[in-house]
Design an enzyme around this catalytic site. Structure first.
Site, mmCIF file in Angstrom:
data_model
loop_
_atom_site.group_PDB
_atom_site.id
_atom_site.type_symbol
_atom_site.label_atom_id
_atom_site.label_comp_id
_atom_site.label_asym_id
_atom_site.label_seq_id
_atom_site.Cartn_x
_atom_site.Cartn_y
_atom_site.Cartn_z
ATOM 1 N N ARG A 190 0.821 -1.215 0.000
ATOM 2 C CA ARG A 190 0.000 0.000 0.000
ATOM 3 C C ARG A 190 0.857 1.267 0.000
ATOM 4 O O ARG A 190 0.490 2.276 -0.613
ATOM 5 C CB ARG A 190 -0.925 -0.027 1.214
ATOM 6 N N HIS A 216 0.311 4.298 -2.608
ATOM 7 C CA HIS A 216 0.042 5.666 -2.167
ATOM 8 C C HIS A 216 1.177 6.616 -2.556
ATOM 9 O O HIS A 216 0.956 7.826 -2.640
ATOM 10 C CB HIS A 216 -0.202 5.693 -0.654
ATOM 11 N N ASN A 220 -3.748 8.943 4.245
ATOM 12 C CA ASN A 220 -2.540 8.364 4.839
ATOM 13 C C ASN A 220 -2.503 8.420 6.360
ATOM 14 O O ASN A 220 -1.929 7.550 7.005
ATOM 15 C CB ASN A 220 -1.300 9.081 4.295
ATOM 16 N N HIS A 243 -6.447 -6.143 -2.487
ATOM 17 C CA HIS A 243 -7.161 -6.175 -1.208
ATOM 18 C C HIS A 243 -7.373 -7.615 -0.737
ATOM 19 O O HIS A 243 -8.026 -7.842 0.283
ATOM 20 C CB HIS A 243 -8.504 -5.454 -1.315
#
Length: 317
Positions: free
Chosen positions: A60, A64, A92, A191
């Protein structure tokens, strides 16, 4: 003589421009830091062995990072008195984790090859190695990214797709970064690992109707209608393993996030989900290719950016 000097000037200029626009290469560190990749892999395996969830967290981090200014390690920069980075942006804050693992890896690589391997490349390799450590596919990572000297709090708030998005907004958000709807579904399939905070799925389990009733009730035990915002739930039923169970859960109306279930809700992506349910090899191939594409989002190369000594701060600061 003057014309020769002019010719030499343009040759040098062309060379420098080429350096500034250098291409990524999978063997970028073959001669300058040959042990870099094995060192990163060992550190990732150790971190994931200690906590399986860390694999998802490191993946992740890369996502990001790349969706904001490109894959330039801007997400790793700490705030200072004169600089606001991306760590405290909405998507975040109290959510993205794994910074300490990156610090450890950077320290190890700096000991091997000072000032050679960028934080941006470390994030990209770590994402691949995390997926592999949890049983997912591998892929060849192009290398040669450099680190930014800037970050964007505002872009972190605007460019990262949130858990409440409908299908059309998801398609648009990923399209803005050059991804097809199929690639968006494949990347959403990551996910299959990790956990989500109660605050990101509370509305779905209490207010939505396209959800399995027993599934909703079980998640309500974890996530009360008020309070407990940071309580965690697995994103799919086999969250410690990178597999295609996430997509099977969607067909059963057991998508945890609103944005998850949107991928299988009578819309244009249902058939892609069906494909990934029946053929995990196709999912693995598609997600690997999409991850390579994500890693190629607007990298700084050549003479652009810098190689940070400490991933948390700009050199000299």
């Amino acid at each position: 003589m003057a014309s020769l000097s002019l010719f030499s000037f343009f040759c040098i200029l062309s060379f420098l421009m080429g350096m500034g626009n250098a291409q990524l290469s999978s063997n970028f560190y073959a001669s300058t830091c040959p042990r870099a990749l094995s060192t990163i892999r060992t550190a990732v395996n150790n971190a994931v062995a200690k906590e399986r969830r860390m694999g998802a967290s490191l993946l992740r981090l890369h996502f990001h990072d790349c969706f904001v200014q490109g894959c330039d390690a801007s997400i790793l920069l700490d705030d200072t008195s004169s600089f606001t980075g991306e760590k405290t942006a909405g998507p975040n804050r109290n959510s993205v984790r794994g910074y300490e693992v990156i610090d450890t890896i950077k320290s190890q690589v700096e000991t091997l090859c000072p000032g050679v391997v960028s934080c941006a490349d470390i994030l990209t390799v770590v994402a691949r190695d995390s997926v592999v450590a949890l049983g997912g596919p591998s892929w060849t990572v192009p290398l040669g990214r450099r680190d930014s000297t800037t970050a964007s709090f505002s872009a972190a708030n605007s460019d990262l797709p949130g858990p409440g998005l409908d299908l059309s907004a998801l398609i648009s958000s990923f399209s803005n970064k050059g991804f097809t709807a199929r690639e968006m579904v494949a990347l959403s399939g990551t996910h299959t690992i990790g956990k989500a905070r109660c605050t990101t799925f509370r509305s779905r389990i209490y207010n939505e109707t396209n959800i399995d009733a027993a599934f909703a009730a079980s998640k309500q035990q974890i996530c009360p209608s008020s309070g407990g915002d940071d309580n965690l739930s697995d994103l799919d039923e086999t969250t410690a393993v990178f597999d295609n169970v996430y997509f099977r859960n969607l067909k059963e109306k057991k998508g945890l996030l609103h944005s998850d279930q949107q991928l299988y809700n009578g819309g244009s992506t249902d058939s892609i989900v069906e494909t990934y349910i029946t053929n995990s090899a196709v999912f693995f191939k598609d997600v690997a290719n999409a991850m390579i594409k994500m890693g190629n989002l607007s990298p700084l190369t050549g003479t652009n950016g810098q190689i940070r000594t400490d991933c948390r701060k700009i050199n000299g600061s």
